[in-house]
Design an enzyme around this catalytic site. Sequence first.
Site, PDB file in Angstrom:
ATOM      1  N   GLU A   1       0.829  -1.208   0.000  1.00 17.63           N
ATOM      2  CA  GLU A   1       0.000   0.000   0.000  1.00 17.63           C
ATOM      3  C   GLU A   1       0.864   1.258   0.000  1.00 17.63           C
ATOM      4  OE1 GLU A   1      -3.975  -0.741   1.969  1.00 17.63           O
ATOM      5  OE2 GLU A   1      -3.343   1.047   3.045  1.00 17.63           O
TER       6      GLU A   1
ATOM      7  N   HIS B   1       7.760 -26.848   0.352  1.00 16.23           N
ATOM      8  CA  HIS B   1       7.063 -27.909  -0.364  1.00 16.23           C
ATOM      9  C   HIS B   1       5.954 -27.339  -1.231  1.00 16.23           C
ATOM     10  CE1 HIS B   1       9.288 -30.934   1.949  1.00 16.23           C
ATOM     11  NE2 HIS B   1       9.255 -30.001   2.881  1.00 16.23           N
TER      12      HIS B   1
ATOM     13  N   LYS C   1     -13.171   2.510  -1.508  1.00 22.34           N
ATOM     14  CA  LYS C   1     -14.058   2.868  -0.387  1.00 22.34           C
ATOM     15  C   LYS C   1     -15.195   3.750  -0.906  1.00 22.34           C
ATOM     16  CE  LYS C   1     -10.866   2.858   3.624  1.00 22.34           C
ATOM     17  NZ  LYS C   1     -10.335   3.605   4.757  1.00 22.34           N
TER      18      LYS C   1
HETATM   19  O1  PA5 Z   1      -3.040   1.844   5.902  1.00 16.03           O
HETATM   20  C1  PA5 Z   1      -4.125   2.363   5.767  1.00 16.03           C
HETATM   21  O2  PA5 Z   1      -4.316   3.576   5.933  1.00 16.03           O
HETATM   22  C2  PA5 Z   1      -5.347   1.538   5.400  1.00 16.03           C
HETATM   23  O3  PA5 Z   1      -5.032   0.217   5.128  1.00 16.03           O
HETATM   24  C3  PA5 Z   1      -6.336   1.564   6.539  1.00 16.03           C
HETATM   25  O4  PA5 Z   1      -5.741   1.049   7.691  1.00 16.03           O
HETATM   26  C4  PA5 Z   1      -7.601   0.765   6.234  1.00 16.03           C
HETATM   27  O5  PA5 Z   1      -8.133   1.162   5.017  1.00 16.03           O
HETATM   28  C5  PA5 Z   1      -8.619   0.979   7.337  1.00 16.03           C
HETATM   29  O6  PA5 Z   1      -8.858   2.341   7.500  1.00 16.03           O
HETATM   30  P1  PA5 Z   1      -9.460   2.922   8.842  1.00 16.03           P
HETATM   31  O7  PA5 Z   1      -8.498   2.664   9.948  1.00 16.03           O
HETATM   32  O8  PA5 Z   1      -9.619   4.374   8.570  1.00 16.03           O
HETATM   33  O9  PA5 Z   1     -10.759   2.238   9.059  1.00 16.03           O
END
Ligand code: PA5
Length: 474
Positions: free
Chosen positions: A300, A329, A443
């Site tokens: 990410e 394996h 989202k």
């Molecule tokens: O790293 C990030 O920002 C995302 O992966 C969020 O953790 C994830 O989308 C969840 O978001 P939130 O904590 O706002 O619910």
Amino acid sequence: MKRFENREWRDSMRLRVDYNNMMQEFVGMRGIGAAMLAEQRPQYEAAALRMEEKRGEMKWRQLPFSQSEVVHQILETAAWVRRNCDAFVVLGIGGSALGPIAVQQALSHLRYNDLPAAKRSGPKLYVEDNIDPERMASLMDVIDPARTVFNVITKSGSTSETMSQLLWATDFLKNAVGDAWREHVIATTDAEKGNLIKIAKENDLRTFFVPDGVGGRFSELCPVGLLAAAVCGIDIEELLAGAAYMDALCSEQDALKNPAYILAALEVLAMKQGCNISVLMPYVDSLRFMSDWYAQLWAESLGKRYACSGREIYAGQTPVKALGVTDQHSQVQLYTEGPFDKVITFLGVDRYRVEVPIPHAYDHIPDVAFLSGHTFNELIKAEQAATEYAVCKSGHMSKTITLPEVNAFTIGELICLFELQTAFAGELLGLNAFDQPGVEEGKKATYALLGKPGFAAKKAELDARPARDMRYQV
Ligand code: PA5
């Protein structure tokens, strides 16, 4: 005095990074040349300087140093949960779930939830990071709401998955305990933004804050991860001390002496050579969920279409999770004889927390008897060394990070190391490692499909998609 206050003990817990098997001398021409590393030095130095300049902005970097008051509150709350509950359920997704899972799996008994209560160091822990209806329903069969606390974690306070889980948990609790439901929910969210903070205030819920400037995947060392860890009896002060220790090691300005920077530099050089896959392969069962956490952090943060300059770069490396010896394996055939498109990072330990001997038997069958008298510890270490050798011999690049042992201090070190590696890789690639526009798009599309107010334009955009073509369905 806690053991991490002792300098000698801290130094004995220092993680080691070995990247011999990334280098051409060891792996052949498809490796990294020492000259290549040296040539890039000016770029590394410039990036190291930028990291230092941005230290204040990177609020997650302050977490090991800035939370004594918060830690005190967490320990108090955790003690209350431990006295009153049989189950602690984390509701959250992505960065709000993967860290809590990874740390608890690393540091609690490997079969924690299966232990009888008297042998467990805290209530059972469930981290619900999915919304599959079957999974939600099944949770109701294994917890007693009257003896459960739900920790709903969302930085943005608006993620559909987590908010729908909160609605579900509230309803479940209300049916079981009525107005006392508020005692069973702890909110962890931004202090100002989002809907969860509004709900928490309206209902006077116990609340912890995700500090400003700490994004989801960099939030494990704030209340997001610390509360669940403390509830399970993990020493969160030692965890933070380990992160602080690694932060100091990674403040070295010479990138080639800085563990996080050299790891990042090697990955970026490898990416330039076409290695667009990053495999993390712990030879430690308790670290298998570290790979999930790392996968999100790496994917990410670096998977970006645009550089900070606005140039289209389509950067990133696909993380792959593997487990030694299990995946010997399954995956290792590909790692040794498949394309030269991956870098493997092995994670190992000097000492496992237990020693299990392999008993003597079948002396008349030498092919079995040779195992006798050894330990599982020796066997798994030999298999790790053998796989490292085989991967290197095949000309594929790998490196190894070794923890002296798995404990809260070394896990703190590992988290900090990977976070800084990621941030430095972002600098080298010239991209913003701290946003996630691709996730945000998904989202928003979800909000539009479910009719959230304010998303009519996005709904219209989705409705304008071409209709499915039956020629392409079977
Ligand atoms: O790293 C990030 O920002 C995302 O992966 C969020 O953790 C994830 O989308 C969840 O978001 P939130 O904590 O706002 O619910």
